[in-house]
Write a protein that holds these residues in place. Structure first.
Motif, PDB file in Angstrom:
ATOM      1  N   ARG A  48       5.781   7.782   4.284  1.00 53.29           N
ATOM      2  CA  ARG A  48       4.946   6.625   4.615  1.00 53.29           C
ATOM      3  C   ARG A  48       5.797   5.477   5.152  1.00 53.29           C
ATOM      4  N   ALA A  49       6.931   5.210   4.518  1.00 55.15           N
ATOM      5  CA  ALA A  49       7.806   4.139   4.987  1.00 55.15           C
ATOM      6  C   ALA A  49       8.388   4.475   6.362  1.00 55.15           C
ATOM      7  N   GLY A  50       8.727   5.739   6.577  1.00 54.48           N
ATOM      8  CA  GLY A  50       9.223   6.139   7.887  1.00 54.48           C
ATOM      9  C   GLY A  50       8.188   5.948   8.974  1.00 54.48           C
ATOM     10  N   ASP A  98       0.824  -1.197   0.000  1.00 52.28           N
ATOM     11  CA  ASP A  98       0.000   0.000   0.000  1.00 52.28           C
ATOM     12  C   ASP A  98       0.865   1.257   0.000  1.00 52.28           C
ATOM     13  N   ALA A  99       1.980   1.216   0.734  1.00 54.53           N
ATOM     14  CA  ALA A  99       2.903   2.363   0.733  1.00 54.53           C
ATOM     15  C   ALA A  99       3.483   2.590  -0.662  1.00 54.53           C
ATOM     16  N   CYS A 100       3.844   1.503  -1.340  1.00 54.46           N
ATOM     17  CA  CYS A 100       4.374   1.635  -2.707  1.00 54.46           C
ATOM     18  C   CYS A 100       3.298   2.148  -3.659  1.00 54.46           C
ATOM     19  N   ALA A 101       2.076   1.643  -3.492  1.00 57.47           N
ATOM     20  CA  ALA A 101       0.977   2.102  -4.349  1.00 57.47           C
ATOM     21  C   ALA A 101       0.718   3.587  -4.146  1.00 57.47           C
ATOM     22  N   TYR A 155      -0.173   9.105   6.471  1.00 55.66           N
ATOM     23  CA  TYR A 155      -0.744   8.530   5.240  1.00 55.66           C
ATOM     24  C   TYR A 155      -1.241   9.670   4.357  1.00 55.66           C
ATOM     25  N   VAL A 156      -2.311  10.314   4.767  1.00 54.39           N
ATOM     26  CA  VAL A 156      -2.764  11.490   4.024  1.00 54.39           C
ATOM     27  C   VAL A 156      -1.675  12.561   4.054  1.00 54.39           C
ATOM     28  N   THR A 157      -0.979  12.657   5.194  1.00 55.09           N
ATOM     29  CA  THR A 157       0.123  13.617   5.299  1.00 55.09           C
ATOM     30  C   THR A 157       1.216  13.315   4.285  1.00 55.09           C
ATOM     31  N   ALA A 158       1.525  12.035   4.108  1.00 52.58           N
ATOM     32  CA  ALA A 158       2.547  11.642   3.132  1.00 52.58           C
ATOM     33  C   ALA A 158       2.098  11.995   1.717  1.00 52.58           C
TER      34      ALA A 158
END
Length: 225
Positions: free
Chosen positions: A200-202, A108-111, A165-168
């Motif tokens: 997001r990964a962080g 999901d992070a990659c998407a 998430y939205v922040t990213a």
């Protein structure tokens, strides 16, 4: 001979072709996440395909409706086939994963890191102002996953307490807008994807968070509201 090849490479990496490539990548990866959620809900193969397609095209559909441009998967129905194939692959292989939820989080992070640039590129391609570009990037990145989680009765990843998430997605879109002022659209989209994925990964790996609202008890004697 080298010059025509270079011209072709530039054509492939710019304009509508780049937007289409980002849409294909976004659809493929988001479809995998949708199918993983379907596996957690123990749906049948048709359910897998439905959730995968909903996740894959949900954000882009809303984006295109808002931008008043042709809906991308109606203009190119092959995208639905891509999503369906991804669903079948997960249906056959999900049991091999040690943790489907962890795989879901990282896919999901990659998407998200692909979908936000896709939304930014779509808005830029029709000459939208920067506030619209920001919203288009966030809508494309966030809405498909939100639809997926709501339909499957999961806690939406978009709304996980304090997680980026939205922040990213917003940070990636802002990076694209700022970078486009000093560099070409290609570099701005790269900056968008890198910024989105980094945040997001962080958040997933190191627990990066934003402060969340904490309710405080009313002061003694204060009127109730």
């Amino acid at each position: 001979m080298t010059e025509p090849v270079a011209d072709l490479a530039r054509e492939v990496l710019t304009g509508d072709t780049l937007t289409r490539a980002l849409d294909y990548a976004s659809v493929a990866v988001f479809a995998l996440t949708g199918a993983l959620v379907a596996s957690r809900s123990q749906l049948d193969i048709v359910g897998f395909i439905f959730i995968a397609c909903l996740t894959a095209v949900g954000g882009g559909t809303l984006r295109d409706v808002l931008l008043d441009r042709p809906v991308f998967w109606i203009a190119d129905p092959v995208l639905l086939l891509v999503a369906a194939v991804a669903a079948v692959v997960v249906f056959l292989t999900a049991h091999l994963l040690e943790s489907r939820y962890r795989a879901l989080l990282w896919l999901d992070a990659c998407a998200l890191a692909v979908a936000v640039p896709a939304g930014v590129a779509a808005a830029q391609s029709v000459g939208m102002a920067w506030p619209v570009v920001l919203v288009a990037g966030m809508v494309t990145g966030c809405m498909g996953g939100l639809m997926r989680d709501v339909v499957c009765n999961e806690v939406p990843l978009v709304l996980k307490q304090g997680e980026l998430y939205v922040t990213a997605a917003l940070a990636g879109a802002v990076a694209a807008v700022l970078c486009s002022l000093v560099a070409g659209d290609d570099l701005s989209l790269l900056a968008c994807g890198v910024a989105t994925l980094t945040l997001r990964a962080g958040s997933l790996r190191y627990g990066w968070r934003l402060p969340v609202y904490r309710a405080r008890p009313p002061r003694p004697g204060a009127p109730k509201r």
